[in-house]
Design a protein around this motif. Structure first.
Motif, PDB file in Angstrom:
ATOM      1  N   HIS A  55       0.815  -1.205   0.000  1.00 54.31           N
ATOM      2  CA  HIS A  55       0.000   0.000   0.000  1.00 54.31           C
ATOM      3  C   HIS A  55       0.851   1.258   0.000  1.00 54.31           C
ATOM      4  N   ASP A  56       0.285   2.305  -0.556  1.00 53.76           N
ATOM      5  CA  ASP A  56       0.905   3.625  -0.584  1.00 53.76           C
ATOM      6  C   ASP A  56       0.214   4.429   0.512  1.00 53.76           C
ATOM      7  N   PRO A  57       0.843   4.580   1.661  1.00 50.39           N
ATOM      8  CA  PRO A  57       0.160   5.201   2.804  1.00 50.39           C
ATOM      9  C   PRO A  57      -0.271   6.645   2.571  1.00 50.39           C
ATOM     10  N   GLU A  58       0.322   7.310   1.609  1.00 49.27           N
ATOM     11  CA  GLU A  58      -0.048   8.700   1.350  1.00 49.27           C
ATOM     12  C   GLU A  58      -1.247   8.829   0.414  1.00 49.27           C
ATOM     13  N   ARG A  59      -1.477   7.820  -0.442  1.00 48.76           N
ATOM     14  CA  ARG A  59      -2.517   7.974  -1.470  1.00 48.76           C
ATOM     15  C   ARG A  59      -3.639   6.947  -1.406  1.00 48.76           C
ATOM     16  N   ASP A  60      -3.383   5.764  -0.906  1.00 42.84           N
ATOM     17  CA  ASP A  60      -4.414   4.735  -0.865  1.00 42.84           C
ATOM     18  C   ASP A  60      -5.471   5.069   0.178  1.00 42.84           C
ATOM     19  N   ARG A  61      -6.689   4.585  -0.066  1.00 43.01           N
ATOM     20  CA  ARG A  61      -7.787   4.737   0.895  1.00 43.01           C
ATOM     21  C   ARG A  61      -8.467   3.388   1.024  1.00 43.01           C
ATOM     22  N   VAL A  62      -8.581   2.902   2.240  1.00 36.96           N
ATOM     23  CA  VAL A  62      -9.189   1.599   2.483  1.00 36.96           C
ATOM     24  C   VAL A  62     -10.293   1.756   3.520  1.00 36.96           C
ATOM     25  N   ALA A  63     -11.507   1.383   3.108  1.00 38.52           N
ATOM     26  CA  ALA A  63     -12.661   1.412   4.014  1.00 38.52           C
ATOM     27  C   ALA A  63     -12.999  -0.020   4.398  1.00 38.52           C
ATOM     28  N   PHE A  64     -13.150  -0.255   5.672  1.00 38.17           N
ATOM     29  CA  PHE A  64     -13.538  -1.564   6.182  1.00 38.17           C
ATOM     30  C   PHE A  64     -15.001  -1.484   6.625  1.00 38.17           C
ATOM     31  N   ILE A  65     -15.786  -2.482   6.230  1.00 40.15           N
ATOM     32  CA  ILE A  65     -17.147  -2.591   6.723  1.00 40.15           C
ATOM     33  C   ILE A  65     -17.119  -3.644   7.820  1.00 40.15           C
ATOM     34  N   CYS A  66     -17.489  -3.232   9.015  1.00 37.57           N
ATOM     35  CA  CYS A  66     -17.372  -4.105  10.188  1.00 37.57           C
ATOM     36  C   CYS A  66     -18.536  -3.812  11.129  1.00 37.57           C
ATOM     37  N   LEU A  67     -19.232  -4.851  11.539  1.00 38.53           N
ATOM     38  CA  LEU A  67     -20.382  -4.666  12.426  1.00 38.53           C
ATOM     39  C   LEU A  67     -20.024  -4.801  13.901  1.00 38.53           C
ATOM     40  N   SER A  68     -18.967  -5.533  14.206  1.00 37.87           N
ATOM     41  CA  SER A  68     -18.578  -5.774  15.589  1.00 37.87           C
ATOM     42  C   SER A  68     -17.686  -4.636  16.096  1.00 37.87           C
ATOM     43  N   LYS A  69     -18.114  -4.001  17.167  1.00 31.61           N
ATOM     44  CA  LYS A  69     -17.288  -2.928  17.761  1.00 31.61           C
ATOM     45  C   LYS A  69     -15.943  -3.472  18.239  1.00 31.61           C
ATOM     46  N   LEU A  70     -15.958  -4.674  18.811  1.00 34.22           N
ATOM     47  CA  LEU A  70     -14.720  -5.283  19.292  1.00 34.22           C
ATOM     48  C   LEU A  70     -13.756  -5.565  18.134  1.00 34.22           C
ATOM     49  N   PHE A  71     -14.285  -6.127  17.038  1.00 30.34           N
ATOM     50  CA  PHE A  71     -13.439  -6.384  15.876  1.00 30.34           C
ATOM     51  C   PHE A  71     -12.969  -5.068  15.262  1.00 30.34           C
ATOM     52  N   GLY A  72     -13.819  -4.055  15.273  1.00 30.05           N
ATOM     53  CA  GLY A  72     -13.423  -2.742  14.777  1.00 30.05           C
ATOM     54  C   GLY A  72     -12.250  -2.178  15.559  1.00 30.05           C
ATOM     55  N   MET A  73     -12.262  -2.348  16.871  1.00 31.28           N
ATOM     56  CA  MET A  73     -11.135  -1.900  17.701  1.00 31.28           C
ATOM     57  C   MET A  73      -9.873  -2.682  17.341  1.00 31.28           C
ATOM     58  N   GLN A  74     -10.026  -3.989  17.109  1.00 27.40           N
ATOM     59  CA  GLN A  74      -8.877  -4.805  16.733  1.00 27.40           C
ATOM     60  C   GLN A  74      -8.320  -4.348  15.383  1.00 27.40           C
ATOM     61  N   LEU A  75      -9.200  -4.028  14.443  1.00 27.29           N
ATOM     62  CA  LEU A  75      -8.747  -3.545  13.136  1.00 27.29           C
ATOM     63  C   LEU A  75      -7.946  -2.257  13.276  1.00 27.29           C
ATOM     64  N   LYS A  76      -8.462  -1.326  14.062  1.00 27.44           N
ATOM     65  CA  LYS A  76      -7.761  -0.045  14.236  1.00 27.44           C
ATOM     66  C   LYS A  76      -6.345  -0.243  14.778  1.00 27.44           C
ATOM     67  N   ARG A  77      -6.184  -1.250  15.648  1.00 23.56           N
ATOM     68  CA  ARG A  77      -4.856  -1.509  16.224  1.00 23.56           C
ATOM     69  C   ARG A  77      -3.946  -2.287  15.288  1.00 23.56           C
ATOM     70  N   SER A  78      -4.528  -3.131  14.433  1.00 26.06           N
ATOM     71  CA  SER A  78      -3.677  -4.082  13.722  1.00 26.06           C
ATOM     72  C   SER A  78      -3.522  -3.859  12.226  1.00 26.06           C
ATOM     73  N   VAL A  79      -4.346  -3.032  11.616  1.00 27.94           N
ATOM     74  CA  VAL A  79      -4.274  -2.875  10.159  1.00 27.94           C
ATOM     75  C   VAL A  79      -3.288  -1.779   9.803  1.00 27.94           C
ATOM     76  N   PRO A  80      -2.400  -2.060   8.829  1.00 27.69           N
ATOM     77  CA  PRO A  80      -1.299  -1.147   8.538  1.00 27.69           C
ATOM     78  C   PRO A  80      -1.618  -0.001   7.578  1.00 27.69           C
ATOM     79  N   PHE A  81      -2.875   0.352   7.395  1.00 27.08           N
ATOM     80  CA  PHE A  81      -3.213   1.394   6.439  1.00 27.08           C
ATOM     81  C   PHE A  81      -3.390   2.728   7.135  1.00 27.08           C
ATOM     82  N   VAL A  82      -2.694   3.747   6.650  1.00 25.62           N
ATOM     83  CA  VAL A  82      -2.787   5.073   7.242  1.00 25.62           C
ATOM     84  C   VAL A  82      -4.136   5.703   6.899  1.00 25.62           C
TER      85      VAL A  82
END
Length: 106
Positions: A55-82
């Motif tokens: 990924h190009d952290p300055e230009r790429d945009r990645v949207a995650f669709i997630c229903l679980s608040k707990l999984f959403g918190m895990q994504l925020k901590r673990s996904v490498p996209f700026v």
């Protein structure tokens, strides 16, 4: 729940899919639907944080669709996209991915 190896297979496939855009030096705008995904094990979350499809952290945009608040918190901590954000529905995710709103919309 994924294994770390399954997470790597996913990132390898994303690299294959995005290769044509990378060859053109174009940014990637992606929506990743994780509505059915459970919270992942610590080992898989670590593999996800190391995984990338070049990924190009300055230009790429990645949207995650997630229903679980707990999984959403895990994504925020673990996904490498700026430039990433987490949404509960596809319409909001698509609107953000295609807009020029600031990164990390949520």
């Amino acid at each position: 729940m994924w294994t770390p190896q399954q997470a790597q297979v996913y990132f390898d496939e994303m690299a294959r899919i995005t290769h044509p855009m990378r060859a053109l030096k174009a940014p990637v705008r992606a929506i990743i639907d994780l509505r059915d995904a459970p919270v992942q094990s610590p080992a898989t979350a670590e593999a996800m944080s190391k995984g990338s499809f070049s990924h190009d952290p300055e230009r790429d945009r990645v949207a995650f669709i997630c229903l679980s608040k707990l999984f959403g918190m895990q994504l925020k901590r673990s996904v490498p996209f700026v430039n990433s954000a987490i949404f509960e529905n596809e319409d909001d995710a698509l609107a953000w991915v295609m807009s020029d709103e600031p990164e990390n919309a949520n």
